[in-house]
Design a protein around this motif. Structure first.
Motif, PDB file in Angstrom:
ATOM      1  N   MET A 148     -83.922   7.673   7.712  1.00 60.80           N
ATOM      2  CA  MET A 148     -85.153   8.442   7.464  1.00 60.80           C
ATOM      3  C   MET A 148     -85.152   8.965   6.037  1.00 60.80           C
ATOM      4  N   GLN A 149     -86.256   8.734   5.332  1.00 58.34           N
ATOM      5  CA  GLN A 149     -86.344   9.172   3.945  1.00 58.34           C
ATOM      6  C   GLN A 149     -87.087  10.502   3.869  1.00 58.34           C
ATOM      7  N   LEU A 150     -86.574  11.417   3.057  1.00 58.78           N
ATOM      8  CA  LEU A 150     -87.112  12.763   2.957  1.00 58.78           C
ATOM      9  C   LEU A 150     -87.836  12.955   1.639  1.00 58.78           C
ATOM     10  N   SER A 151     -88.790  13.881   1.628  1.00 57.51           N
ATOM     11  CA  SER A 151     -89.470  14.213   0.384  1.00 57.51           C
ATOM     12  C   SER A 151     -88.660  15.264  -0.365  1.00 57.51           C
ATOM     13  N   THR A 152     -88.850  15.312  -1.673  1.00 57.45           N
ATOM     14  CA  THR A 152     -88.122  16.257  -2.517  1.00 57.45           C
ATOM     15  C   THR A 152     -89.113  17.114  -3.291  1.00 57.45           C
ATOM     16  N   PRO A 153     -88.905  18.423  -3.373  1.00 56.55           N
ATOM     17  CA  PRO A 153     -89.818  19.271  -4.142  1.00 56.55           C
ATOM     18  C   PRO A 153     -89.866  18.842  -5.604  1.00 56.55           C
ATOM     19  N   ALA A 154     -90.988  19.135  -6.256  1.00 55.13           N
ATOM     20  CA  ALA A 154     -91.144  18.770  -7.663  1.00 55.13           C
ATOM     21  C   ALA A 154     -90.102  19.449  -8.541  1.00 55.13           C
ATOM     22  N   THR A 155     -89.650  20.637  -8.110  1.00 56.33           N
ATOM     23  CA  THR A 155     -88.642  21.348  -8.880  1.00 56.33           C
ATOM     24  C   THR A 155     -87.265  20.724  -8.733  1.00 56.33           C
ATOM     25  N   GLY A 156     -87.094  19.831  -7.800  1.00 52.84           N
ATOM     26  CA  GLY A 156     -85.831  19.150  -7.605  1.00 52.84           C
ATOM     27  C   GLY A 156     -85.032  19.723  -6.456  1.00 52.84           C
ATOM     28  N   GLU A 157     -84.190  18.901  -5.898  1.00 52.99           N
ATOM     29  CA  GLU A 157     -83.318  19.301  -4.801  1.00 52.99           C
ATOM     30  C   GLU A 157     -81.866  19.128  -5.224  1.00 52.99           C
ATOM     31  N   ARG A 158     -81.084  20.175  -5.051  1.00 53.02           N
ATOM     32  CA  ARG A 158     -79.662  20.126  -5.391  1.00 53.02           C
ATOM     33  C   ARG A 158     -78.914  19.440  -4.253  1.00 53.02           C
ATOM     34  N   ILE A 159     -78.150  18.400  -4.588  1.00 49.77           N
ATOM     35  CA  ILE A 159     -77.461  17.595  -3.586  1.00 49.77           C
ATOM     36  C   ILE A 159     -76.018  17.391  -4.035  1.00 49.77           C
ATOM     37  N   ALA A 160     -75.077  17.636  -3.139  1.00 50.96           N
ATOM     38  CA  ALA A 160     -73.663  17.444  -3.448  1.00 50.96           C
ATOM     39  C   ALA A 160     -73.296  15.970  -3.340  1.00 50.96           C
ATOM     40  N   TYR A 161     -72.532  15.470  -4.317  1.00 56.20           N
ATOM     41  CA  TYR A 161     -71.989  14.118  -4.224  1.00 56.20           C
ATOM     42  C   TYR A 161     -70.478  14.136  -3.969  1.00 56.20           C
ATOM     43  N   GLY A 162     -69.883  15.345  -3.955  1.00 57.24           N
ATOM     44  CA  GLY A 162     -68.460  15.506  -3.694  1.00 57.24           C
ATOM     45  C   GLY A 162     -68.209  16.872  -3.086  1.00 57.24           C
ATOM     46  N   THR A 163     -66.948  17.207  -2.899  1.00 62.26           N
ATOM     47  CA  THR A 163     -66.593  18.454  -2.225  1.00 62.26           C
ATOM     48  C   THR A 163     -66.433  19.637  -3.169  1.00 62.26           C
ATOM     49  N   ASP A 164     -66.220  19.403  -4.458  1.00 65.90           N
ATOM     50  CA  ASP A 164     -66.082  20.500  -5.412  1.00 65.90           C
ATOM     51  C   ASP A 164     -67.452  21.110  -5.692  1.00 65.90           C
ATOM     52  N   TYR A 185     -79.746  22.416 -19.216  1.00 65.22           N
ATOM     53  CA  TYR A 185     -80.595  22.160 -20.387  1.00 65.22           C
ATOM     54  C   TYR A 185     -81.267  20.796 -20.329  1.00 65.22           C
ATOM     55  N   MET A 186     -80.831  19.952 -19.406  1.00 62.47           N
ATOM     56  CA  MET A 186     -81.474  18.642 -19.236  1.00 62.47           C
ATOM     57  C   MET A 186     -82.614  18.684 -18.221  1.00 62.47           C
ATOM     58  N   ASN A 187     -82.870  19.863 -17.631  1.00 65.14           N
ATOM     59  CA  ASN A 187     -83.921  19.948 -16.617  1.00 65.14           C
ATOM     60  C   ASN A 187     -85.299  19.609 -17.168  1.00 65.14           C
ATOM     61  N   HIS A 188     -85.579  20.011 -18.409  1.00 67.84           N
ATOM     62  CA  HIS A 188     -86.893  19.725 -18.988  1.00 67.84           C
ATOM     63  C   HIS A 188     -87.091  18.225 -19.179  1.00 67.84           C
ATOM     64  N   ALA A 189     -86.065  17.543 -19.667  1.00 66.63           N
ATOM     65  CA  ALA A 189     -86.147  16.092 -19.823  1.00 66.63           C
ATOM     66  C   ALA A 189     -86.278  15.421 -18.464  1.00 66.63           C
ATOM     67  N   SER A 190     -85.538  15.937 -17.494  1.00 66.84           N
ATOM     68  CA  SER A 190     -85.602  15.394 -16.143  1.00 66.84           C
ATOM     69  C   SER A 190     -87.010  15.515 -15.574  1.00 66.84           C
ATOM     70  N   ALA A 191     -87.616  16.694 -15.712  1.00 64.76           N
ATOM     71  CA  ALA A 191     -88.962  16.912 -15.187  1.00 64.76           C
ATOM     72  C   ALA A 191     -89.990  16.030 -15.894  1.00 64.76           C
ATOM     73  N   ALA A 192     -89.831  15.855 -17.203  1.00 66.44           N
ATOM     74  CA  ALA A 192     -90.774  15.022 -17.955  1.00 66.44           C
ATOM     75  C   ALA A 192     -90.681  13.562 -17.531  1.00 66.44           C
ATOM     76  N   LEU A 193     -89.479  13.072 -17.316  1.00 69.85           N
ATOM     77  CA  LEU A 193     -89.312  11.686 -16.876  1.00 69.85           C
ATOM     78  C   LEU A 193     -89.826  11.487 -15.452  1.00 69.85           C
ATOM     79  N   THR A 194     -89.655  12.510 -14.624  1.00 73.83           N
ATOM     80  CA  THR A 194     -90.194  12.430 -13.263  1.00 73.83           C
ATOM     81  C   THR A 194     -91.716  12.372 -13.298  1.00 73.83           C
ATOM     82  N   LYS A 195     -92.309  13.169 -14.168  1.00 69.91           N
ATOM     83  CA  LYS A 195     -93.770  13.146 -14.328  1.00 69.91           C
ATOM     84  C   LYS A 195     -94.246  11.778 -14.800  1.00 69.91           C
ATOM     85  N   ALA A 196     -93.391  11.071 -15.549  1.00 69.10           N
ATOM     86  CA  ALA A 196     -93.741   9.746 -16.057  1.00 69.10           C
ATOM     87  C   ALA A 196     -93.555   8.655 -15.007  1.00 69.10           C
ATOM     88  N   GLY A 197     -93.048   9.024 -13.824  1.00 67.89           N
ATOM     89  CA  GLY A 197     -92.969   8.056 -12.742  1.00 67.89           C
ATOM     90  C   GLY A 197     -91.583   7.622 -12.323  1.00 67.89           C
TER      91      GLY A 197
END
Length: 266
Positions: free
Chosen positions: A1-17, A52-64
């Motif tokens: 099942m695929q979930l939607s993600t808020p425009a502000t982004g979702e924090r997801i762990a890829y490891g245990t630390d 500090y990369m959040n702004h670039a991330s949001a801009a690229l997301t807006k670009a598709g």
């Protein structure tokens, strides 16, 4: 099942630390979306983080594009430095496969984008297939990417470590020694001479950058001059170090176009 993600982004762990996580942002629409993996800089040091990369991330997301803005252990964090920083980046990049099982992202349409020290790590992540099995940095079955956008990246760690500068002094901290003390580590961590052929790479560099000299991009490009290399240097005459990750900067359209060239118009 695929979930939607808020425009502000979702924090997801890829490891245990606690530092092994990323922020996933999805554009509007059904997908599956191509993915830009963002790897932040900050001289590989703990005092600089992914935010500090959040702004670039949001801009690229807006670009598709879906964006996966990664955090990882750095010098000064428990487990950071050699080899933890590299293993975290490898694990975080490969986690895109897991994201594709839960979200509408395409794990076969991925570009790695890194800034400064993160540019080095993005290039390294795309080059790690060449590592021998006995290397502490070795991981099985690295995720294949469509290319790398290195923004003021640092591919030649040896040359950078031997030059003056506060960020330069962080390289021996990352690798726990100078080039003459741990040459094997520099060989495994640098990307000059090991970049895969036929991997599209954009080396974007501001000419007015006081932190990373243009020679870093030029050195990698010179070592990748064979016709089977697809390395292109993009010099921006009026840009400094942080202009490359600022969507309000005049050079941002060039950065966005570099991504589109690799994911939309390969």
């Amino acid at each position: 099942m695929q979930l939607s993600t808020p425009a502000t982004g979702e924090r997801i762990a890829y490891g245990t630390d606690s530092l092994q996580f990323g922020v996933l942002r999805l554009p509007e629409g059904k997908g599956p979306f191509p993915v830009v993996v963002l790897i932040h800089g900050g001289c590989w040091l703990a005092q600089y983080n992914y935010s500090y990369m959040n702004h670039a991330s949001a801009a690229l997301t807006k670009a598709g594009f879906a964006t996966w803005n990664m955090e990882f252990r750095r010098v000064g964090n428990p487990g950071g430095g050699w080899p933890g920083t590299f293993l975290d980046v490898a694990q975080g990049v490969d986690f895109v496969r897991e994201l594709a099982k839960r979200y509408p992202v395409n794990a076969k349409e991925v570009v790695l984008m890194g800034h400064s020290a993160g540019g080095h790590l993005a290039l390294w992540a795309a080059s790690r297939k060449s590592l021998p099995r006995h290397s502490p940095l070795y991981t099985r079955n690295p995720l294949k990417s469509k290319g790398v956008v290195s923004l003021a990246g640092i591919p030649d760690l040896k040359a950078y470590a031997l030059a003056p500068g506060s960020c330069n002094q962080a390289v021996p901290q990352l690798l726990a020694g100078m080039p003459d003390q741990v040459p094997d580590r520099y060989a495994q961590a640098s990307t000059v001479g090991v970049l895969p052929m036929r991997l599209p790479v954009k080396l974007v560099q501001g000419v007015k950058d006081p932190i990373v000299p243009v020679s870093q991009a030029q050195t990698l490009a010179q070592h990748s001059s064979h016709r089977n290399y697809l390395v292109k240097t993009v010099l921006l005459p009026n840009a400094g170090h942080f202009d490359l990750v600022a969507p309000t900067s005049p050079v941002w359209p060039t950065i966005e176009q570099a991504v589109k060239d690799l994911l939309v118009n390969p």
